[in-house]
Write a protein that holds these residues in place. Structure first.
Motif, PDB file in Angstrom:
ATOM      1  N   ILE A 104       0.710  -0.680   0.380  1.00  0.00           N
ATOM      2  CA  ILE A 104       0.056  -0.373  -0.412  1.00  0.00           C
ATOM      3  C   ILE A 104       0.873   1.265  -0.022  1.00  0.00           C
ATOM      4  N   LYS A 105       2.067   0.818   0.333  1.00  0.00           N
ATOM      5  CA  LYS A 105       2.610   1.908   1.074  1.00  0.00           C
ATOM      6  C   LYS A 105       3.845   2.879  -0.004  1.00  0.00           C
ATOM      7  N   ARG A 106       3.908   1.777  -1.279  1.00  0.00           N
ATOM      8  CA  ARG A 106       4.140   1.451  -1.771  1.00  0.00           C
ATOM      9  C   ARG A 106       3.628   2.267  -3.562  1.00  0.00           C
ATOM     10  N   ALA A 107       2.513   1.419  -3.102  1.00  0.00           N
ATOM     11  CA  ALA A 107       1.752   2.334  -4.641  1.00  0.00           C
ATOM     12  C   ALA A 107       1.453   3.623  -4.366  1.00  0.00           C
ATOM     13  N   ASN A 108       1.095   3.784  -2.658  1.00  0.00           N
ATOM     14  CA  ASN A 108       0.687   5.053  -2.988  1.00  0.00           C
ATOM     15  C   ASN A 108       1.809   6.009  -4.025  1.00  0.00           C
ATOM     16  N   ASP A 109       2.958   5.714  -3.792  1.00  0.00           N
ATOM     17  CA  ASP A 109       4.511   6.280  -4.003  1.00  0.00           C
ATOM     18  C   ASP A 109       4.711   6.619  -5.273  1.00  0.00           C
ATOM     19  N   HIS A 130      -8.597  -0.507  -0.222  1.00  0.00           N
ATOM     20  CA  HIS A 130      -9.141   1.234  -0.606  1.00  0.00           C
ATOM     21  C   HIS A 130      -8.181   2.168  -1.767  1.00  0.00           C
ATOM     22  N   LEU A 131      -7.263   0.593  -2.118  1.00  0.00           N
ATOM     23  CA  LEU A 131      -6.107   1.819  -3.719  1.00  0.00           C
ATOM     24  C   LEU A 131      -7.082   1.805  -4.213  1.00  0.00           C
ATOM     25  N   ASN A 177      -6.497   3.455 -10.561  1.00  0.00           N
ATOM     26  CA  ASN A 177      -7.019   5.028  -9.787  1.00  0.00           C
ATOM     27  C   ASN A 177      -6.266   6.409 -10.630  1.00  0.00           C
ATOM     28  N   ARG A 227      -3.554   8.001 -10.535  1.00  0.00           N
ATOM     29  CA  ARG A 227      -2.471   8.587 -10.746  1.00  0.00           C
ATOM     30  C   ARG A 227      -2.217   6.878 -12.520  1.00  0.00           C
TER      31      ARG A 227
END
Length: 223
Positions: free
Chosen positions: A72-77, A95-96, A183, A185
């Motif tokens: 999740i952290k890496r995907a948000n980055d 919630h991605l 998403n 992005r």
């Protein structure tokens, strides 16, 4: 390029996903659900199956696995992340991606070859396709009906975030024939049908699913 393929208890399609990664020309790295270390991968695939036995609801427990906290952290980055079938369900639970995958409208498990139309060719996982290209890949799910509220649906439509739609009869009752979304992005994609089962004519109905995996290499090479 190293692509991580996650195995949860109950995952079924991790080997096929890893094989597809290798066919595309990348290195497949096995990631265990209880290990938070992503081992330096450049992208991640959450494959299909019945993670944690689909207890509570599909993907609900997997979302809290140790490996998912790092993903999740890496995907948000911005790391590319593909969720296929059960993986799509996990992405929604995390919630991605918005919405939810619910029981098929006829309450039957589906297993068939399915024609889909590629609607978005700008995501990290779809650049190898042309707009509106129709491909045939397997579909197998019991809870594959994509549902969301009207506001979310309008946003997905207006922002061009629908990755693929089912062609012809709606197989599972998904809103607007949605088979996959991304998403904002474009790095996170959820897809209900299975491209990893269609990378050559020996083992699949067509080789037309391979483009999801070659797209990743093209996208990353352009960075």
């Amino acid at each position: 390029m190293k692509v991580g393929v996650v195995t949860f208890p109950g995952t079924l399609d991790d080997r096929d996903a890893a094989r597809a990664v290798r066919f595309a020309g990348a290195q497949a790295i096995s990631l265990w659900h209880g290990d938070a270390d992503l081992h330096g991968v450049d992208a991640v695939i959450l494959p299909g199956g019945f993670s944690y036995g689909d207890y509570l609801r599909c993907g609900a427990i997997s979302r809290f696995a140790s490996v998912m906290q790092s993903i999740i952290k890496r995907a948000n980055d911005g790391m590319p992340l593909l969720g296929i079938c059960n993986g799509f369900q996990v992405l929604c639970e995390a919630h991605l991606l918005p919405g939810a995958l619910t029981r098929n409208h006829e309450l039957h498990f589906l297993c068939r070859d399915q024609k889909i139309s590629i609607e978005n060719t700008t995501s990290a996982w779809t650049t190898s396709y042309s707009q509106g290209q129709e491909i045939v890949i397997p579909l197998k799910n019991g809870e594959g009906s994509f549902q969301c509220d009207d506001q979310t649906l309008a946003a997905l439509e207006n922002e061009g975030r629908i990755i693929a739609r089912y062609v012809g009869e709606n197989p599972n009752g998904s809103r607007n024939l949605i088979a996959g979304i991304t998403n904002e992005r474009g790095n996170v994609v959820g897809l209900m049908p299975h491209p990893e089962h269609a990378i050559d004519t020996l083992t699949g109905p067509t080789p037309e699913g391979l483009g999801f995996f070659t797209s990743l290499l093209h996208s990353m090479a352009g960075k």
